[in-house]
Design a protein around this motif. Structure first.
Motif, mmCIF file in Angstrom:
data_model
loop_
_atom_site.group_PDB
_atom_site.id
_atom_site.type_symbol
_atom_site.label_atom_id
_atom_site.label_comp_id
_atom_site.label_asym_id
_atom_site.label_seq_id
_atom_site.Cartn_x
_atom_site.Cartn_y
_atom_site.Cartn_z
ATOM 1 N N GLY A 1 -23.159 10.991 4.076
ATOM 2 C CA GLY A 1 -22.054 10.107 3.601
ATOM 3 C C GLY A 1 -22.809 8.840 2.955
ATOM 4 N N ALA A 2 -24.306 8.623 3.508
ATOM 5 C CA ALA A 2 -25.103 7.549 2.632
ATOM 6 C C ALA A 2 -25.108 7.940 1.253
ATOM 7 N N GLU A 3 -25.459 9.229 0.854
ATOM 8 C CA GLU A 3 -25.695 9.676 -0.331
ATOM 9 C C GLU A 3 -24.516 9.030 -1.541
ATOM 10 N N GLN A 4 -23.496 8.879 -1.044
ATOM 11 C CA GLN A 4 -22.229 8.484 -1.984
ATOM 12 C C GLN A 4 -22.267 6.925 -1.826
ATOM 13 N N GLU A 5 -22.133 6.465 -0.343
ATOM 14 C CA GLU A 5 -21.695 4.964 -0.221
ATOM 15 C C GLU A 5 -23.060 4.182 -0.618
ATOM 16 N N LEU A 6 -24.244 4.409 -0.458
ATOM 17 C CA LEU A 6 -25.474 3.610 -0.756
ATOM 18 C C LEU A 6 -25.246 3.084 -2.282
ATOM 19 N N THR A 7 -24.966 4.089 -3.165
ATOM 20 C CA THR A 7 -25.099 3.792 -4.633
ATOM 21 C C THR A 7 -23.931 2.834 -5.050
ATOM 22 N N SER A 8 -23.173 2.383 -4.257
ATOM 23 C CA SER A 8 -22.132 1.601 -4.532
ATOM 24 C C SER A 8 -22.723 0.142 -4.047
ATOM 25 N N LEU A 9 -23.577 -0.019 -3.411
ATOM 26 C CA LEU A 9 -24.149 -1.356 -3.272
ATOM 27 C C LEU A 9 -25.121 -1.898 -4.102
ATOM 28 N N PRO A 10 -25.199 -3.195 -4.088
ATOM 29 C CA PRO A 10 -26.052 -3.830 -5.168
ATOM 30 C C PRO A 10 -27.527 -3.412 -4.482
ATOM 31 N N ASN A 11 -28.558 -3.324 -5.498
ATOM 32 C CA ASN A 11 -29.849 -3.054 -5.039
ATOM 33 C C ASN A 11 -29.954 -1.867 -4.204
ATOM 34 N N TRP A 12 -29.222 -0.831 -4.293
ATOM 35 C CA TRP A 12 -29.290 0.382 -3.238
ATOM 36 C C TRP A 12 -30.685 0.881 -3.148
ATOM 37 N N GLU A 13 -31.575 0.917 -4.178
ATOM 38 C CA GLU A 13 -32.739 1.623 -3.906
ATOM 39 C C GLU A 13 -33.522 0.907 -3.092
ATOM 40 N N HIS A 14 -33.246 -0.188 -2.829
ATOM 41 C CA HIS A 14 -34.360 -0.803 -1.641
ATOM 42 C C HIS A 14 -33.757 -0.765 -0.451
ATOM 43 N N ARG A 15 -32.587 -0.277 -0.168
ATOM 44 C CA ARG A 15 -32.029 -0.459 1.314
ATOM 45 C C ARG A 15 -33.075 -0.082 2.364
ATOM 46 N N LEU A 16 -33.679 0.984 2.254
ATOM 47 C CA LEU A 16 -34.704 1.480 3.275
ATOM 48 C C LEU A 16 -35.680 0.409 3.462
ATOM 49 N N LYS A 17 -36.450 -0.247 2.383
ATOM 50 C CA LYS A 17 -37.331 -0.767 2.029
ATOM 51 C C LYS A 17 -37.034 -2.245 2.859
ATOM 52 N N GLU A 18 -35.821 -2.644 2.735
ATOM 53 C CA GLU A 18 -35.393 -3.833 3.339
ATOM 54 C C GLU A 18 -35.487 -3.732 4.879
ATOM 55 N N LEU A 19 -34.619 -2.468 5.247
ATOM 56 C CA LEU A 19 -34.675 -2.302 6.702
ATOM 57 C C LEU A 19 -35.891 -2.349 7.274
ATOM 58 N N LEU A 20 -36.871 -1.434 6.568
ATOM 59 C CA LEU A 20 -38.278 -1.452 7.360
ATOM 60 C C LEU A 20 -39.221 -2.739 7.388
ATOM 61 N N THR A 21 -38.810 -3.537 6.124
ATOM 62 C CA THR A 21 -39.585 -4.923 6.108
ATOM 63 C C THR A 21 -39.491 -5.584 7.530
ATOM 64 N N THR A 22 -38.187 -5.926 7.880
ATOM 65 C CA THR A 22 -38.153 -6.533 9.274
ATOM 66 C C THR A 22 -38.434 -5.681 10.423
ATOM 67 N N ALA A 23 -38.272 -4.517 10.319
ATOM 68 C CA ALA A 23 -38.428 -3.652 11.339
ATOM 69 C C ALA A 23 -39.896 -3.326 11.603
ATOM 70 N N SER A 24 -40.785 -3.191 10.712
ATOM 71 C CA SER A 24 -42.118 -2.644 10.568
ATOM 72 C C SER A 24 -42.995 -3.769 11.376
ATOM 73 N N LYS A 25 -42.698 -5.022 11.597
ATOM 74 C CA LYS A 25 -43.536 -5.830 12.136
ATOM 75 C C LYS A 25 -43.842 -5.292 13.504
ATOM 76 N N ASP A 26 -43.301 -4.345 14.464
ATOM 77 C CA ASP A 26 -43.540 -3.913 15.621
ATOM 78 C C ASP A 26 -44.215 -2.850 15.585
ATOM 79 N N TYR A 27 -44.546 -2.219 14.395
ATOM 80 C CA TYR A 27 -45.258 -0.791 14.317
ATOM 81 C C TYR A 27 -46.498 -0.844 13.509
#
Ligand SMILES: Nc1ncnc2c1ncn2[C@@H]1O[C@H](COP(=O)(O)OP(=O)(O)OP(=O)(O)O)[C@@H](O)[C@H]1O
Ligand SMILES: Nc1ncnc2c1ncn2[C@@H]1O[C@H](COP(=O)(O)OP(=O)(O)OP(=O)(O)O)[C@@H](O)[C@H]1O
Ligand SMILES: [Mg+2]
Ligand SMILES: [Mg+2]
Lengths: 256, 256
Positions: free
Chosen positions: B93-119
């Protein structure tokens, strides 16, 4: 006539293209007029037959969007009974463009309804996903062949594939049947192959083809020569397997 | 810290998941804190580690769309240094839903930027396509590993993959590098393996890892036990290959 059979499995690398190319060539060698439709932007069925289009040559993309008639894109890379509707990477664009057209799910079906009068069998190769192109091919098909590699991950995606087929049968294509489940890359020496094959036969019973495609290096060498295996090495196990599969399908369809 | 490496190749069945699972487990066994992100709706990385989510359990889909925080979806199926962000088929479902969000290409990057401090290392498994999910992982990554099966069709799609990488480097992620090209399912007995490997080395030169992953049945058996190969059969050639790959990557990254 003109029965359309789609080769479908969203799991990658299970032998969809190898089956599409070698089954269609074997059917054509058995004097059936066959059309192979390469419906994957990777265009592996096309390149596996030595057909590499330039950006200017029309392909299945132009036929699908009504830009060119089907006759203009057809190639004949082998012998007279074998035709190919080639692909090109630009088919990726159809994933977006198709969905803005009315009735987009039926586009390939409509294209093949007019074209398929000239052929006894139409075989469609699809990409490793359940996206727009694969859905189009499920609506266009009378039946599907599901190649399954005898490996663990191959079993994982089956539930999802069967769910998609049931949804298509209910809403878009009530005539859709399973032509058969094809065991591919079977290696007699591996317990894993026997275990997975047993699980598949328990689940699908008679829907599994009697013919098994064994792992055979000739099948993976043939595309680098732009030939189906029956023209590359007719005596190989791979060629014998696909000839047997063609005979099994002809028998099932021409008996009824 | 937290280097993100995506495993990418739109050709199906080339060993993306096998590499993602076994490399990340080998890195974690070498005392690096590792997060494996299963970014394929097929969820093979998850099921290969024995993690099968129900419809109600949150997965990477909910984290990507901001419905759940990353901490809530993390599983620890092996040992302490190894974490998994699991997938589920609903990620389709994310294949469709993501592209309606602003800046969709950066979604995973933003998610990992906060998460990746622990790894120390984040490994991302991707589906066999160059669609929305794979593009997201190319924007999020510092580098990519391209598994290539030593077969003919494997060479066909490389031009397209490199073109996509160049486009992402220009527009969305200038820091993106190739961590390495990984030869997979190499079979010493086959001429085809040697021929394709030579072509790949000629083309990519030093970018090809010294470590080769040989065809080894233990690698395809391990997922049916929900284990990486180092826990299933540490003495197998498959386990030794992925341990060597982990060492090669650690050496390259910790030297500089
Ligand atoms: N029976 C076989 N024996 C040996 N090699 C095989 C066999 N069938 C397929 N192969 C090889 O395995 C690889 C995967 O097969 P193929 O490309 O046909 O799968 P696919 O399902 O079409 O992949 P994709 O999901 O990328 O479209 C290819 O390199 C092919 O040459
Ligand atoms: N080196 C190897 N030796 C033997 N079998 C292998 C090896 N690497 C992968 N396999 C098996 O080959 C099949 C394809 O590998 P895998 O699923 O990892 O590829 P993938 O690129 O992730 O596929 P997809 O494109 O569907 O995501 C699997 O059944 C896997 O177990
Ligand atoms: Mg294919
Ligand atoms: Mg995978």
């Amino acid at each position: 006539m003109g029965k359309t059979i789609s080769i479908v499995n969203q799991k990658g690398g299970v032998g969809k293209t190898t089956t599409a190319v070698n089954l269609s060539a074997s059917l054509a060698a058995a004097e059936r007029r066959v059309l192979l439709v390469d419906f994957d932007p990777q265009a592996n069925s096309s390149s596996g037959l030595g057909v590499r289009l330039t950006r200017d040559e029309p392909c299945i993309y132009e036929a699908l969007l009504g830009i060119e008639p089907m006759e203009k894109i057809i190639k004949k890379p082998l012998f007279d009974t074998f035709s190919l509707a080639p692909s090109h990477i630009r088919l990726v664009g159809a994933e977006q463009e198709l969905t803005s057209l009315p009735n987009w799910e039926h586009r390939l079906k409509e294209l093949l309804t007019t074209a398929s009068k000239d052929y006894e069998l139409v075989i469609v190769d699809t990409p490793p996903s359940l996206g727009v192109l694969t859905l189009n091919s499920l609506v266009a098909a009378e039946s599907i062949i599901i190649p399954i590699q005898c490996e663990y991950y191959a079993l994982e995606g089956l539930g999802q594939l069967l769910g998609t087929i049931r949804r298509i049968q209910k809403r878009l294509n009530p005539r859709l049947r399973i032509e058969g489940i094809l065991l591919t890359m079977f290696d007699k020496r591996l317990n894993l192959s026997w275990q997975v094959a047993e699980e598949i036969r328990d689940y699908f019973r008679d829907a599994v083809f009697e013919t098994i495609i064994y792992r055979n290096v000739r099948l993976s060498e043939a595309p680098s020569f732009g030939k189906p295996v029956i023209l590359y090495d007719i005596h190989s196990r791979g060629a014998q397997n696909y000839i047997a599969l063609a005979e099994e399908i002809i028998e099932r369809n021409e008996k009824s």
